[in-house]
Design a protein around this motif. Structure first.
Motif, PDB file in Angstrom:
ATOM      1  N   THR A 123     -12.616 -24.800   5.392  1.00 46.56           N
ATOM      2  CA  THR A 123     -11.527 -24.286   5.971  1.00 46.56           C
ATOM      3  C   THR A 123     -11.242 -22.867   6.138  1.00 46.56           C
ATOM      4  O   THR A 123     -10.513 -22.408   7.022  1.00 46.56           O
ATOM      5  CB  THR A 123     -10.103 -24.951   5.347  1.00 46.56           C
ATOM      6  OG1 THR A 123     -10.365 -24.329   3.738  1.00 46.56           O
ATOM      7  CG2 THR A 123     -10.108 -26.271   4.997  1.00 46.56           C
ATOM      8  N   ASP A 125     -10.197 -21.112   3.633  1.00 49.13           N
ATOM      9  CA  ASP A 125      -9.289 -20.697   2.773  1.00 49.13           C
ATOM     10  C   ASP A 125      -9.674 -19.852   1.594  1.00 49.13           C
ATOM     11  O   ASP A 125      -9.182 -18.927   1.452  1.00 49.13           O
ATOM     12  CB  ASP A 125      -8.506 -22.169   2.239  1.00 49.13           C
ATOM     13  CG  ASP A 125      -7.561 -22.482   3.187  1.00 49.13           C
ATOM     14  OD1 ASP A 125      -7.110 -22.038   4.334  1.00 49.13           O
ATOM     15  OD2 ASP A 125      -7.142 -23.720   3.035  1.00 49.13           O
ATOM     16  N   ILE A 128     -10.803 -16.509   2.805  1.00 48.69           N
ATOM     17  CA  ILE A 128      -9.518 -15.423   3.126  1.00 48.69           C
ATOM     18  C   ILE A 128      -9.134 -15.284   1.685  1.00 48.69           C
ATOM     19  O   ILE A 128      -8.388 -13.903   1.701  1.00 48.69           O
ATOM     20  CB  ILE A 128      -8.391 -16.412   4.071  1.00 48.69           C
ATOM     21  CG1 ILE A 128      -9.377 -16.573   5.408  1.00 48.69           C
ATOM     22  CG2 ILE A 128      -7.169 -15.517   4.275  1.00 48.69           C
ATOM     23  CD1 ILE A 128      -8.479 -17.446   6.534  1.00 48.69           C
ATOM     24  N   ASP A 129      -8.768 -16.180   0.892  1.00 48.61           N
ATOM     25  CA  ASP A 129      -8.151 -15.793  -0.476  1.00 48.61           C
ATOM     26  C   ASP A 129      -8.901 -14.653  -1.163  1.00 48.61           C
ATOM     27  O   ASP A 129      -8.437 -13.996  -1.695  1.00 48.61           O
ATOM     28  CB  ASP A 129      -8.212 -16.905  -1.096  1.00 48.61           C
ATOM     29  CG  ASP A 129      -7.054 -17.528  -1.839  1.00 48.61           C
ATOM     30  OD1 ASP A 129      -5.911 -16.946  -1.416  1.00 48.61           O
ATOM     31  OD2 ASP A 129      -7.059 -18.228  -2.709  1.00 48.61           O
ATOM     32  N   MET A 130     -10.380 -14.499  -0.818  1.00 50.69           N
ATOM     33  CA  MET A 130     -10.859 -13.683  -1.505  1.00 50.69           C
ATOM     34  C   MET A 130     -11.044 -12.262  -0.671  1.00 50.69           C
ATOM     35  O   MET A 130     -11.599 -11.193  -1.020  1.00 50.69           O
ATOM     36  CB  MET A 130     -12.206 -13.697  -1.717  1.00 50.69           C
ATOM     37  CG  MET A 130     -12.570 -15.201  -2.913  1.00 50.69           C
ATOM     38  SD  MET A 130     -11.704 -14.741  -4.505  1.00 50.69           S
ATOM     39  CE  MET A 130     -12.833 -13.546  -5.102  1.00 50.69           C
ATOM     40  N   GLY A 131     -10.401 -12.404   0.354  1.00 50.00           N
ATOM     41  CA  GLY A 131     -10.445 -11.119   1.193  1.00 50.00           C
ATOM     42  C   GLY A 131     -11.756 -10.841   2.089  1.00 50.00           C
ATOM     43  O   GLY A 131     -12.093  -9.543   2.285  1.00 50.00           O
ATOM     44  N   ARG A 133     -14.398 -10.545   5.024  1.00 55.87           N
ATOM     45  CA  ARG A 133     -14.298 -10.189   6.197  1.00 55.87           C
ATOM     46  C   ARG A 133     -15.442 -10.850   7.055  1.00 55.87           C
ATOM     47  O   ARG A 133     -15.361 -11.262   8.227  1.00 55.87           O
ATOM     48  CB  ARG A 133     -14.349  -8.760   6.725  1.00 55.87           C
ATOM     49  CG  ARG A 133     -13.084  -8.005   6.263  1.00 55.87           C
ATOM     50  CD  ARG A 133     -13.375  -6.621   6.304  1.00 55.87           C
ATOM     51  NE  ARG A 133     -12.194  -5.919   6.028  1.00 55.87           N
ATOM     52  CZ  ARG A 133     -11.288  -5.318   6.962  1.00 55.87           C
ATOM     53  NH1 ARG A 133     -11.540  -5.582   8.030  1.00 55.87           N
ATOM     54  NH2 ARG A 133      -9.870  -4.885   6.339  1.00 55.87           N
TER      55      ARG A 133
ATOM     56  N   VAL B  46      -9.773  -9.827  12.161  1.00 57.52           N
ATOM     57  CA  VAL B  46     -10.638  -8.849  11.450  1.00 57.52           C
ATOM     58  C   VAL B  46     -11.941  -8.746  12.108  1.00 57.52           C
ATOM     59  O   VAL B  46     -12.695  -7.880  11.621  1.00 57.52           O
ATOM     60  CB  VAL B  46     -10.542  -9.073  10.042  1.00 57.52           C
ATOM     61  CG1 VAL B  46      -9.401  -8.852   9.283  1.00 57.52           C
ATOM     62  CG2 VAL B  46     -11.213 -10.332   9.518  1.00 57.52           C
ATOM     63  N   MET B  64      -8.034 -18.372  10.083  1.00 57.81           N
ATOM     64  CA  MET B  64      -6.833 -17.356   9.494  1.00 57.81           C
ATOM     65  C   MET B  64      -5.498 -18.194  10.082  1.00 57.81           C
ATOM     66  O   MET B  64      -4.644 -18.251   9.441  1.00 57.81           O
ATOM     67  CB  MET B  64      -6.754 -16.044  10.114  1.00 57.81           C
ATOM     68  CG  MET B  64      -8.138 -15.319   9.374  1.00 57.81           C
ATOM     69  SD  MET B  64      -7.448 -13.448   9.350  1.00 57.81           S
ATOM     70  CE  MET B  64      -8.610 -12.698   8.263  1.00 57.81           C
ATOM     71  N   HIS B  67      -4.693 -21.183   7.930  1.00 62.79           N
ATOM     72  CA  HIS B  67      -4.378 -20.182   6.570  1.00 62.79           C
ATOM     73  C   HIS B  67      -2.846 -20.060   6.705  1.00 62.79           C
ATOM     74  O   HIS B  67      -2.145 -20.287   5.607  1.00 62.79           O
ATOM     75  CB  HIS B  67      -5.208 -19.461   6.051  1.00 62.79           C
ATOM     76  CG  HIS B  67      -5.202 -19.205   4.920  1.00 62.79           C
ATOM     77  ND1 HIS B  67      -6.060 -19.522   4.076  1.00 62.79           N
ATOM     78  CD2 HIS B  67      -4.495 -18.136   4.058  1.00 62.79           C
ATOM     79  CE1 HIS B  67      -5.752 -19.343   2.710  1.00 62.79           C
ATOM     80  NE2 HIS B  67      -4.784 -18.146   2.703  1.00 62.79           N
ATOM     81  N   TYR B  84       0.753 -10.919   1.622  1.00 62.32           N
ATOM     82  CA  TYR B  84      -0.832 -11.672   1.183  1.00 62.32           C
ATOM     83  C   TYR B  84      -1.946 -11.084   1.788  1.00 62.32           C
ATOM     84  O   TYR B  84      -2.808 -10.709   1.195  1.00 62.32           O
ATOM     85  CB  TYR B  84      -0.327 -12.987   1.405  1.00 62.32           C
ATOM     86  CG  TYR B  84      -1.901 -14.048   1.086  1.00 62.32           C
ATOM     87  CD1 TYR B  84      -2.179 -14.765  -0.161  1.00 62.32           C
ATOM     88  CD2 TYR B  84      -2.682 -14.156   2.156  1.00 62.32           C
ATOM     89  CE1 TYR B  84      -3.134 -15.347  -0.305  1.00 62.32           C
ATOM     90  CE2 TYR B  84      -3.767 -14.866   2.010  1.00 62.32           C
ATOM     91  CZ  TYR B  84      -4.231 -15.551   0.766  1.00 62.32           C
ATOM     92  OH  TYR B  84      -5.182 -16.234   0.984  1.00 62.32           O
ATOM     93  N   ARG B  88      -5.140  -8.132   0.712  1.00 62.15           N
ATOM     94  CA  ARG B  88      -6.441  -8.674   0.804  1.00 62.15           C
ATOM     95  C   ARG B  88      -7.308  -7.852   1.708  1.00 62.15           C
ATOM     96  O   ARG B  88      -8.468  -7.451   1.296  1.00 62.15           O
ATOM     97  CB  ARG B  88      -6.700 -10.081   1.122  1.00 62.15           C
ATOM     98  CG  ARG B  88      -6.575 -10.918  -0.294  1.00 62.15           C
ATOM     99  CD  ARG B  88      -6.034 -12.254   0.064  1.00 62.15           C
ATOM    100  NE  ARG B  88      -5.970 -12.925  -1.048  1.00 62.15           N
ATOM    101  CZ  ARG B  88      -4.604 -12.917  -1.794  1.00 62.15           C
ATOM    102  NH1 ARG B  88      -3.864 -12.104  -1.578  1.00 62.15           N
ATOM    103  NH2 ARG B  88      -4.452 -13.654  -2.947  1.00 62.15           N
ATOM    104  N   TYR B  89      -6.705  -7.685   2.994  1.00 63.09           N
ATOM    105  CA  TYR B  89      -7.413  -6.889   3.942  1.00 63.09           C
ATOM    106  C   TYR B  89      -7.049  -5.430   4.283  1.00 63.09           C
ATOM    107  O   TYR B  89      -7.325  -4.970   5.480  1.00 63.09           O
ATOM    108  CB  TYR B  89      -7.515  -7.829   5.330  1.00 63.09           C
ATOM    109  CG  TYR B  89      -8.199  -8.947   5.205  1.00 63.09           C
ATOM    110  CD1 TYR B  89      -9.504  -9.063   5.309  1.00 63.09           C
ATOM    111  CD2 TYR B  89      -7.529 -10.201   4.604  1.00 63.09           C
ATOM    112  CE1 TYR B  89     -10.348 -10.218   5.083  1.00 63.09           C
ATOM    113  CE2 TYR B  89      -8.303 -11.247   4.455  1.00 63.09           C
ATOM    114  CZ  TYR B  89      -9.554 -11.416   4.634  1.00 63.09           C
ATOM    115  OH  TYR B  89     -10.440 -12.561   4.636  1.00 63.09           O
ATOM    116  N   GLY B  90      -5.946  -5.016   3.604  1.00 66.87           N
ATOM    117  CA  GLY B  90      -5.394  -3.615   3.714  1.00 66.87           C
ATOM    118  C   GLY B  90      -4.337  -3.731   4.980  1.00 66.87           C
ATOM    119  O   GLY B  90      -4.400  -4.515   5.766  1.00 66.87           O
TER     120      GLY B  90
END
Lengths: 180, 132
Positions: A123, A125, A128-131, A133, B46, B64, B67, B84, B88-90
């Motif tokens: 998914t 998820d 994204i949860d771990m950031g 890219r 991103v 995304m 999500h 959130y 995580r992404y700034g």
């Protein structure tokens, strides 16, 4: 200040600011952190239709590697991952992003499988949860479940020594968390 | 006959799985879907330069959006979703950067430019008036 000097002064100021940003050394891809590793929803490669709540194994140093069989930089770091897998007493877990079990199994068979366990994030998820890219990115988790290092990008030969040093240090009992 | 039915069934199945990549189910609650849509427009994709999440067809942008919809469906407020993602992404992922000491110059820049231009214009006009 006389008005005619204003443009020149502005230009010099701009030159200084931009020049400083341009000439300062690039940020290291290794970023130290101290946040707790979240629980992730993942599908095991051995049973891709199911999903489990993944947690880092307690009292164990774990390196989590986000990768994909279609990703060329992942292939470039594969030799370094094998070095990491050879470190005794640590777990190397792979999370495949946007991938299929068929392609993954073929890729692991062809290039070798350094992972203790392989998971699928179907998914996005967990990614994204771990950031994350893009793939590859990796995380080092200490024995208390804290994320100690976020590696953005492929693990290059020069950096793998540093990562291995950190892994062995954490494994051998360094528990003090970095200053928050 | 039986064989033809199974071929048709297989084709339908293949078509539905191909479609699943493109069609994103909206949230059943209209207000929630609206909140999610607004977030799509206010967040950057991103992996693709200069596009918002709402505009991008990239696989990651789709994930995304999914999500964000799931977060909203679970009862998160739009601000919680923004926080959130920013964590995580700034802040760069937000198309409307937050007002903070760090971004004060960014927000004040248009005003400063207009004021500076006004001062220059006023001085030029005054000088022009004096010489004629």
């Amino acid at each position: 200040m006389k008005p005619r000097f204003a443009p020149i002064a502005t230009f010099i100021l701009l030159l200084a600011v931009l020049g400083n940003a341009l000439l300062s050394p690039p940020k290291s891809p290794l970023v130290e952190t101290s946040s707790m590793m979240p629980t992730l929803m993942l599908a095991p490669l051995t049973a891709p239709e199911t999903s489990v709540q993944w947690k880092a194994m307690p009292d164990t140093v774990t390196m989590v590697n986000f990768f994909a069989s279609w990703c060329m930089p992942c292939l470039a770091e594969h030799a370094q991952l094998k070095q990491i897998a050879a470190v005794e007493g640590i777990r190397l877990e792979g999370i495949a992003w946007n991938d299929s079990p068929k392609n993954l199994n073929a890729w692991l068979k062809k290039n070798g499988n350094p992972f203790t366990a392989v998971w699928l994030d179907t998914t996005g998820d967990a990614t994204i949860d771990m950031g994350v890219r893009g793939v590859p990115e990796s995380f080092v988790i200490d024995r208390e479940g804290r994320v100690r290092l976020h590696l953005k990008g492929a693990l290059m030969p020069g950096e793998s020594d540093k990562v291995i040093a950190l892994l062995t240090r954490l494994r051998d009992g360094e528990t003090d968390a970095p200053a928050r | 006959m039986h064989r033809r039915a199974s071929i048709i069934a297989a084709l339908l199945l293949a078509a539905s799985s191909a479609q699943a990549l493109v069609v994103e189910p909206a949230l059943p609650d209209r207000q929630q879907e609206q909140a999610a849509q607004q977030l799509f427009h206010d967040m950057k994709c991103v992996v693709c330069e200069g596009q918002s999440l709402a505009e991008s067809d990239a696989a990651f942008a789709q994930q995304m959006r999914g999500h964000i919809r799931r977060m909203i469906a679970k009862g998160n407020t739009p601000q919680q979703v923004r926080d959130y993602f920013a964590q995580r992404y700034g802040d760069q992922i937000l198309l409307t950067p937050p007002l903070a000491p760090r971004t004060a110059l960014l927000w004040a820049a248009p005003l400063l430019l207009v004021l500076g231009g006004g001062v220059m214009l006023w001085r030029t006009l005054r000088r022009g008036g004096a010489s004629s």
